[in-house]
Structure formats: C-alpha cells, structure tokens
Design a protein around this motif. Structure first.
Motif, mmCIF file in Angstrom:
data_model
loop_
_atom_site.group_PDB
_atom_site.id
_atom_site.type_symbol
_atom_site.label_atom_id
_atom_site.label_comp_id
_atom_site.label_asym_id
_atom_site.label_seq_id
_atom_site.Cartn_x
_atom_site.Cartn_y
_atom_site.Cartn_z
ATOM 1 N N VAL A 254 -49.283 -27.464 3.711
ATOM 2 C CA VAL A 254 -49.394 -27.437 5.162
ATOM 3 C C VAL A 254 -50.880 -27.469 5.497
ATOM 4 O O VAL A 254 -51.603 -26.505 5.252
ATOM 5 C CB VAL A 254 -48.724 -26.181 5.742
ATOM 6 N N TYR B 122 -44.765 -27.546 -0.377
ATOM 7 C CA TYR B 122 -45.253 -28.316 0.759
ATOM 8 C C TYR B 122 -46.673 -27.876 1.068
ATOM 9 O O TYR B 122 -46.935 -26.691 1.240
ATOM 10 C CB TYR B 122 -44.385 -28.066 2.001
ATOM 11 N N VAL C 131 -43.351 -22.836 -0.276
ATOM 12 C CA VAL C 131 -42.406 -23.230 -1.331
ATOM 13 C C VAL C 131 -40.977 -23.014 -0.840
ATOM 14 O O VAL C 131 -40.636 -21.922 -0.387
ATOM 15 C CB VAL C 131 -42.617 -22.390 -2.604
ATOM 16 N N TYR C 132 -40.178 -24.066 -0.875
ATOM 17 C CA TYR C 132 -38.768 -23.948 -0.506
ATOM 18 C C TYR C 132 -37.915 -24.409 -1.678
ATOM 19 O O TYR C 132 -37.897 -25.586 -1.995
ATOM 20 C CB TYR C 132 -38.460 -24.789 0.738
ATOM 21 N N ARG C 133 -37.202 -23.487 -2.309
ATOM 22 C CA ARG C 133 -36.401 -23.796 -3.485
ATOM 23 C C ARG C 133 -37.190 -24.633 -4.484
ATOM 24 O O ARG C 133 -36.739 -25.676 -4.942
ATOM 25 C CB ARG C 133 -35.130 -24.537 -3.079
ATOM 26 N N GLY C 134 -38.366 -24.208 -4.754
ATOM 27 C CA GLY C 134 -39.162 -24.863 -5.790
ATOM 28 C C GLY C 134 -39.929 -26.085 -5.327
ATOM 29 O O GLY C 134 -40.781 -26.584 -6.039
ATOM 30 N N ALA C 135 -39.621 -26.603 -4.119
ATOM 31 C CA ALA C 135 -40.357 -27.773 -3.627
ATOM 32 C C ALA C 135 -41.567 -27.267 -2.851
ATOM 33 O O ALA C 135 -41.424 -26.496 -1.912
ATOM 34 C CB ALA C 135 -39.461 -28.607 -2.735
#
Lengths: 112, 448
Positions: free
Chosen positions: A53, A51, A45-49
C-alpha cells in the motif's frame, strides 16, 4: 501574504493546531490527505497474499499569514510536528496575491 | 419394524439445529461478502441468497425424495416422497423425530453446499448462469452424493455410507469435498478475474468477514451436533469436539501466519476458524476432544498453506474454497483413519489408536470418488451454461462491477455519506419514484 501548506502526521495535528493558536494564528483549513515520501507505504497481508500500500494517511493544513510571519509560522509548525522519525511530512510557503473575506468583502490584511 | 415414538427433546433439538444450520448461509454471505471488493459485495450475497430460494423448492419437489427414500444402484433414491407426499401425516416418523423435522434439517445442508461453491467465482459470474448451475449441480451432484453418503438401510442404502462404511458424520465428504471440487471446476471454467495478480483485490470489509465467521461458527453447532438427530451423548460429544477443533485451528492458522509473514491477521483468524469447522465436520463423532485438538491445529496449519496453492498453480479460486473446503474436508475425513477412537460415538479405532489402515482406505476412496464425480459434472455443467446462456461476464461488465451490471445496485452510497447528504451537488441522479401517489393525493391523505 504567504500561504503555508503543511502535510504532517495525523496524530500531530492537535499539537500543531495548539502551537499555531499560541502564536496567534486564528484560522486554518485541514484536509485529510494520503501520499508518500521517502518512507513509501506499508505492506498488508491477506491469506498470505501481500499487498504493497503506497499511500499512507496524512493531514494537510493550510494557513494564510502576513509576509513577516511566514518564517516564524513555518518554524512553529516544524517544531510542533516533529517526531524525528521518517514520514514526519513537509511544510512549504507560496506567495498569495490577494485574499477576500466573503462575509464582509474586506481584503488582504484585514481579511486574515 | 416397530414404529418408534416421537421424542419431544430430540425433535426440539433437530428443529433448533435446522434453524442454526440455516443461519450459516446468511453467515456465509457475510463471510464471502466482506472478502470481495466494494463493487461485488451484493452479488456475492445474492449468490448465497438465491441458493436458499432455488434449493428449498427443489428439495420439496424432488430433492428429499431422491436423497432419502428408496434406492437405485446405491447412488440415488426414488420419487416415492416427491412433493413430500405423505410426510405431513402424524405417523411419518424417522427414528424419534417427525420425518419433516429431518426434511427441514437436511434441507439446510442442501442449501449451504452449493452456496459454498460461489466463493470460487466471485466478481465475474452472470447471475442467471449461477442460478442454472445451482439447480443443475444440486440435482446431478448433491442429491446422489448425499444419498450415497447418508442413506443407510441395512446394506441396501448408499454405497459410501452403507456399503463402503466410510464415516462422514456431518458432511466433510458430502458437503465440503463435494463443494470444494466443484469450486475448483468452476474456477477453471470461468477463468481468472480481470487483473488477477496485478490489481489489488483486498477484502473490502474485514468486520463483515468476522461477523460471517461468527455466524458460521454458531450455526455449525447445529450442523455437527444436530447430525446426531437426537438430544443425547452423541450430540454433546460432537458439540464439544466442534468447539475444541475450531479453537485449535485458529491457533494453527495464526502460528503459520506469524512464522511466514510476521503477523497474526484477522482474516487468518476467521479463516482458521472455518478451516477447523470444516475439518471436524466428518470426524466430530469419531474422535476424542484431545484428538480434536490435534486435528484442529493441523487443519488450521495445512489450510493456511493450502490457500497459496492457487498462486502456484495459476487458478483464480477467488475466496479460497478449494484451499479451505476441499483441503480441509479431505484432511478431516482422512484424519478419522488416524485419530478415530472407539471411545467416540462412531466407535472406530484409527491407526493411532490401534486400528488398522482399513478405515483410512475407506475414507480415501469415498473422498476420491465424490471429489472426482463433483469436479467432472461441475466442469461439464459450467461449460454447457457458459456456451448457452453465458456464465462469465464480459470484461467491460466485470470492470464496471457485477453489482451494478447484474443487480442495478451498489452496496454503499459514498457520496450520500459525505456529510453533504441531501444537498450534494456531485450527486446529480434524478429520483424517479414509481407508483408513488400524486402530490395532491398525499395531501388529501394527510388531511383525512
């Protein structure tokens, strides 16, 4: 001769290597690998987005052994690499037609 | 008016603060550079670096003069100090510091403000387009806005600070709302990146992001406490409030993340810190330390929610300049209307401290005006640049990578780093060394 290929969890590599050494296997090839099986990958999770993997890190190790040792070596690897949790990996056996030691030119059994 | 004497302590503090604020721009380059993909990190850093070069020259030639001398219609200054004319004389004093110390300090604000905008257009802008935008936007938007907010002259200065009496201690309105609104405009002008929402666009190096956030936090003490322009109580209060609000904002952002996604992330920690720094910027002289805690926690939480706006509304603000700087700056500025305390240096009571709604209204009007003006001019300027010299990379170039296409460089040599360095059969590039001495010359040199 048999080529035994194992894809295992990276932290089990040392256990597998030690077990194989005890069994008498004198060499192996180890490669960093990534892939997925039934467990799929993981989520980051990057700033709520989020991904997905798909690929998780593994090591792939390869040893060539005499025909008679194939089943035992597989057994040794499976026992050493097992955690009982999903993602422990796979081991498979393939026939090898011939093998040559580059330094001396020795072939097949002598080259192992 | 009697000329005040230069105070060595004040001068030292403002010069050190100027250097601290300067460090924020390289810090921003790391912060943004770590968040883009491998193929764009150099361009991201170059977009910050070029603002240092371009704005420094503009500032000396006309910028300082247009911002801080004279007044025309309460929105822009004049040309009386163009080229910093007369300001190197010993009698050029502003308050208790040499005017040139103030020139240097304010220059660093003018540099970082356009650099903040670049995060919205990561991966996809031409370098020439960006340079043209920085020069144009700084002249058309930053100088008049900074004049309106910060040029105080007993009611004859800028309309926001001097007439409306809106509070913007260190740049929530003039820097963050200003840059955030322009960032939104450019994100719309340039459009979405190729593969946005389909391809993974994960940050390529979180350690770089943390390094950048750390440098920003460190430099921000100069940004806020330096804005006191003297080494005294006001500087100390703003310094403490800056630290307190930022720490609180880290906690605020991480709580939201933990609730929404189950994990407290490193990027969230860094982003929360920046959100807190942004929010406390306008209000660091207007609130108490307890007010700063409340303000910080709320700013962290609000910005953590705000960064997902782009997915809901469909614009590609690549590194969340709108979610962090526009929203954070706006919140921090409006918060003065609620949390302002007469005990703080700005001496204004907000609603929670028994004041009326007047200050809140003034803050809202100031930010609305700056936001709309910056958005409209940035949008028009961006379109003009795109139609003339080109602002958006072609799809091919964007996929190849802006570092290679625009700068003929790549950030990392993965083949060289494989352990086969110096003997890598996969690296078949030919080394062409220009202006190298001929081999025989080198030998002669070695023998000499």
């Amino acid at each position: 001769m048999k080529l035994i290929t194992a894809v295992v969890k990276p932290h089990k590599l040392e256990d597998v290597r030690a077990a194989l050494e005890t069994f008498g296997v004198t060499g192996m090839t180890v490669t960093e690998a990534s892939g997925y099986g039934r467990q799929k990958g993981h989520t980051e999770v990057y700033r709520g987005a989020e991904y997905e993997v798909d690929l998780v890190p593994k090591v792939r190790l390869e040893v060539v052994v005499e025909d008679g040792d194939g089943a035992d070596v597989v057994d040794v690897i499976v026992k050493a690499a097992q955690t009982g949790k999903i993602g422990d990996g796979k081991v498979w056996v393939t026939p090898v037609e011939s093998i040559v030691r580059v330094r001396t030119g020795e072939v097949d059994g002598d080259a192992l | 008016m009697t000329l005040m004497e230069i105070n060595a302590g004040d001068t030292a503090w403002v010069l050190v603060s100027a250097a601290l604020v300067f460090l924020m721009t390289p810090g921003l380059a790391f912060f943004y550079g770590g968040m883009v993909r491998v193929k764009s990190v150099l361009n991201m850093m170059m977009m910050s670096a070029i603002t240092i070069a371009v704005v420094t020259i503009l500032w000396v030639v006309v910028g300082f003069s247009l911002t801080f001398t004279g007044d025309h219609g309460h929105v822009i200054g004049g040309f009386s100090a163009a080229g910093l004319k007369g300001l190197i004389a010993p009698e050029a004093v502003s308050g208790t510091i040499p005017t040139l110390a103030f020139v240097a300090f304010q220059l660093m604000f003018a540099i970082i403000t356009p650099a903040l905008i670049s995060g919205a257009i990561a991966d996809r802008a031409t370098f020439r387009g960006w340079i043209a935008f920085v020069a144009g936007w700084t002249c058309l938007v930053y100088f008049p806005v900074a004049h309106s907010v910060w040029f105080l002259d007993d009611g004859k200065g800028g309309w926001i600070g001097d007439k409306l009496k809106a509070i913007d201690f260190a740049g929530g309105t003039a820097v963050h709302v200003n840059a955030g609104a322009a960032a939104l405009a450019l994100a719309l002008v340039l459009g979405r990146r190729v593969g946005w929402r389909k391809d993974p666009m994960r940050p390529h190096s979180l350690p770089l992001v943390i390094l950048g956030a750390g440098l920003l936090w460190f430099g921000w003490f100069g940004f806020n406490a330096g804005s006191a322009l003297s080494a005294g109580t006001t500087a100390a209060v703003t310094f403490v409030n800056t630290q307190v609000a930022t720490a609180a904002a880290v906690i605020g952002w991480l709580i939201v993340e933990r609730i929404r996604h189950g994990k407290a992330t490193t990027l969230g920690m860094a982003s929360g810190a920046v959100a807190g720094l942004v929010a406390i910027t306008p209000s660091c002289g207007a609130v108490t330390p307890v007010g700063a805690i409340i303000l910080g926690v709320l700013a962290g939480a609000i910005c953590a929610f705000a960064v997902s706006l782009k997915y809901k509304l469909g614009f590609d603000d690549s590194l969340d300049v709108v979610g962090v700087h526009l929203v954070g700056g706006l919140f921090g500025s409006l918060a003065i209307g609620f949390l302002g305390s007469a005990a703080a240096p700005s001496a204004v009571d907000g609603l929670f401290y028994g004041g009326g709604a007047g200050q809140l209204g003034r803050q809202a009007l100031a930010n609305l005006a700056v936001g709309v003006y910056s958005f409209v001019v940035a949008f028009g300027l961006g379109k003009l640049i795109d139609k003339t010299i080109g602002f958006r990379l072609t799809e091919d170039d964007e996929v190849t990578g802006v570092d290679q296409v625009e700068h003929a460089e790549t950030a990392y040599d993965f083949l060289g780093a494989s352990g086969l360095r110096g003997h890598n059969p996969l690296a078949r590039a030919t080394a062409i060394v220009q202006d190298a001495p001929a081999e025989e010359d080198t030998k002669e040199g070695a023998n000499a």
